[in-house]
Design a protein around this motif. Structure first.
Motif, short mmCIF file in Angstrom:
data_model
loop_
_atom_site.label_atom_id
_atom_site.label_comp_id
_atom_site.label_asym_id
_atom_site.label_seq_id
_atom_site.Cartn_x
_atom_site.Cartn_y
_atom_site.Cartn_z
N PRO A 193 -18.74 19.64 44.33
CA PRO A 193 -18.24 20.90 43.78
C PRO A 193 -18.57 21.12 42.31
N GLY A 194 -19.04 20.06 41.62
CA GLY A 194 -19.38 20.20 40.21
C GLY A 194 -18.18 20.41 39.31
N GLN A 195 -17.07 19.78 39.66
CA GLN A 195 -15.83 19.97 38.89
C GLN A 195 -15.24 18.64 38.43
N GLY A 196 -16.08 17.63 38.26
CA GLY A 196 -15.59 16.35 37.76
C GLY A 196 -15.49 15.29 38.84
N PRO A 197 -15.34 14.03 38.43
CA PRO A 197 -15.32 12.91 39.39
C PRO A 197 -14.21 12.99 40.43
N ALA A 198 -13.00 13.40 40.05
CA ALA A 198 -11.90 13.46 41.01
C ALA A 198 -12.22 14.44 42.13
N ALA A 199 -12.68 15.63 41.75
CA ALA A 199 -13.03 16.64 42.74
C ALA A 199 -14.20 16.19 43.60
N ASN A 200 -15.14 15.48 43.01
CA ASN A 200 -16.30 15.01 43.76
C ASN A 200 -15.90 13.96 44.80
N ARG A 201 -14.98 13.07 44.42
CA ARG A 201 -14.50 12.07 45.40
C ARG A 201 -13.74 12.76 46.54
N ASN A 202 -12.91 13.72 46.19
CA ASN A 202 -12.17 14.45 47.23
C ASN A 202 -13.12 15.18 48.17
N SER A 203 -14.17 15.75 47.60
CA SER A 203 -15.14 16.47 48.42
C SER A 203 -15.82 15.53 49.41
N GLY A 204 -16.22 14.35 48.93
CA GLY A 204 -16.82 13.37 49.83
C GLY A 204 -15.85 12.94 50.91
N ALA A 205 -14.59 12.74 50.53
CA ALA A 205 -13.57 12.31 51.50
C ALA A 205 -13.35 13.35 52.59
N ARG A 206 -13.47 14.62 52.24
CA ARG A 206 -13.26 15.67 53.25
C ARG A 206 -14.34 15.64 54.33
N HIS A 207 -15.50 15.10 54.01
CA HIS A 207 -16.57 15.01 55.00
C HIS A 207 -16.47 13.74 55.85
N ALA A 208 -15.56 12.85 55.49
CA ALA A 208 -15.46 11.56 56.18
C ALA A 208 -14.94 11.74 57.61
N ARG A 209 -15.46 10.88 58.50
CA ARG A 209 -15.01 10.91 59.89
C ARG A 209 -14.28 9.62 60.26
N GLY A 210 -14.11 8.74 59.27
CA GLY A 210 -13.52 7.44 59.55
C GLY A 210 -12.02 7.42 59.45
N ASP A 211 -11.44 6.31 59.93
CA ASP A 211 -10.00 6.08 59.81
C ASP A 211 -9.64 5.64 58.40
N TRP A 212 -10.61 5.05 57.72
CA TRP A 212 -10.41 4.53 56.37
C TRP A 212 -11.46 5.10 55.42
N LEU A 213 -11.04 5.34 54.18
CA LEU A 213 -11.95 5.74 53.11
C LEU A 213 -12.13 4.54 52.19
N VAL A 214 -13.38 4.20 51.92
CA VAL A 214 -13.70 3.09 51.02
C VAL A 214 -14.49 3.67 49.85
N PHE A 215 -13.88 3.66 48.67
CA PHE A 215 -14.51 4.29 47.51
C PHE A 215 -15.25 3.27 46.65
N THR A 216 -16.44 3.66 46.22
CA THR A 216 -17.15 2.93 45.18
C THR A 216 -17.92 3.95 44.35
N ASP A 217 -18.54 3.48 43.26
CA ASP A 217 -19.30 4.38 42.39
C ASP A 217 -20.79 4.14 42.54
N ASP A 218 -21.58 5.11 42.11
CA ASP A 218 -23.02 5.02 42.31
C ASP A 218 -23.68 3.93 41.49
N ASP A 219 -23.01 3.42 40.45
CA ASP A 219 -23.59 2.35 39.65
C ASP A 219 -23.03 0.97 40.00
N CYS A 220 -22.33 0.88 41.12
CA CYS A 220 -21.79 -0.41 41.58
C CYS A 220 -22.69 -1.04 42.62
N LEU A 221 -22.59 -2.36 42.73
CA LEU A 221 -23.40 -3.13 43.68
C LEU A 221 -22.45 -3.91 44.59
N PRO A 222 -22.16 -3.38 45.77
CA PRO A 222 -21.29 -4.10 46.70
C PRO A 222 -21.89 -5.44 47.12
#
Length: 281
Positions: free
Chosen positions: A75-104
């Motif tokens: 949505p282009g409205q900051g990190p919180a809104a961007n995470r929420n936007s991604g979560a709304r597209h999720a089809r899973g039972d669980w949401l697992v958050f990480t950032d684009d500069d992290c290495l799982p």
């Protein structure tokens, strides 16, 4: 074969103009989609990238190199809104958050999946790739729990929806601490899992000119959670002085002076904010 449907883990990665970092992050998740991995009888995985830059070339790159990744514009409205936007597209039972500069690390999602039947919120370990060499470097290190940094945690999707996700009024900073407080107030236990580990490389610090956004987020957090100190001025001044004495001065020797000028300016910004509050009164 078990008749119980496996848990689906939806990995949500917000991104903004960090293509190289994002690709390194996705490379770490690629083994979950390898043909020789086989099907887990305990969990399935999907990966969602929410792109606040709305970069068409990134969408094409991901389709080519990481076809298992689901790309959406943010949505282009900051990190919180961007995470929420991604979560709304999720089809899973669980949401697992990480950032684009992290290495799982290997086994990251596996570690979370082991506890999905026992807890509603899980917090992973965040470490870095090397020793710190400059005082001005920053990374959200979390080796013992209690932080719930947004770069490494998992939450049952139904609870995330119940809590209305991240508060999008936090445009910069504090949105994860705010969510942590709301989770705890709901009576849930947050389980720390050291095996659910991501590496967050040391990064250049934020511009000091953005510190006013940190102050604004801090005040918003105080108001929302009834945590306002008896004296705002004293809080900011004490924080600036304490950091100078306990962190900046020792950094002169510990880091051979590297990054110390930035840290001193940051301390000064906090002290100045406290003095500004005094003058305003």
């Amino acid at each position: 074969m078990s008749s119980i449907s496996p848990q689906k883990m939806s990995v949500v990665i917000p991104t903004y103009n960090r293509t190289d970092d994002l690709c390194r992050c996705l490379e770490c998740l690629a083994p979950y989609f390898a043909e020789d991995r086989g099907c887990s009888d305990s969990f399935a995985v999907e990966v969602i990238v929410s792109d606040d830059a709305c970069d068409k070339s990134l969408e094409m790159l991901l389709a080519d190199r990481f076809s298992w990744c689901r790309y959406f514009t943010g949505p282009g409205q900051g990190p919180a809104a961007n995470r929420n936007s991604g979560a709304r597209h999720a089809r899973g039972d669980w949401l697992v958050f990480t950032d684009d500069d992290c290495l799982p690390r290997p086994g990251w999602i596996d570690a979370y999946a082991k506890y999905t039947g026992e807890f509603d919120v899980l917090e992973g370990k965040t470490t870095s790739n090397r020793k710190r060499v400059r005082l001005s470097e920053t990374a959200p290190i979390n080796e013992y729990g209690g932080c719930l940094w947004s770069c490494n945690f998992a939450i049952r999707r139904s609870l995330f929806v119940e809590l209305d996700g991240f508060d999008e009024e936090y445009l910069f900073w504090k949105e994860d601490q705010d969510l942590q407080q709301r989770i705890l107030k709901s009576g849930r236990v947050i389980k720390f899992l050291p095996d659910a580990c991501v590496v967050h490389p040391w990064k250049a610090p934020r511009a000091i000119s953005k510190e006013h956004m940190v102050f604004a987020a801090t005040r918003m957090f105080w108001e929302k959670h009834e945590a306002k100190p008896s004296s705002e001025a004293a809080y900011f001044i004490r924080a600036g002085v304490a950091s100078f004495v306990k962190v900046t001065l020792p950094g002169v020797w510990r880091y051979s002076g590297k990054g110390v000028p930035y840290a001193a300016l940051l301390n000064l910004a906090w002290i100045t904010e406290g003095l500004r509050v005094l003058v305003r009164k």
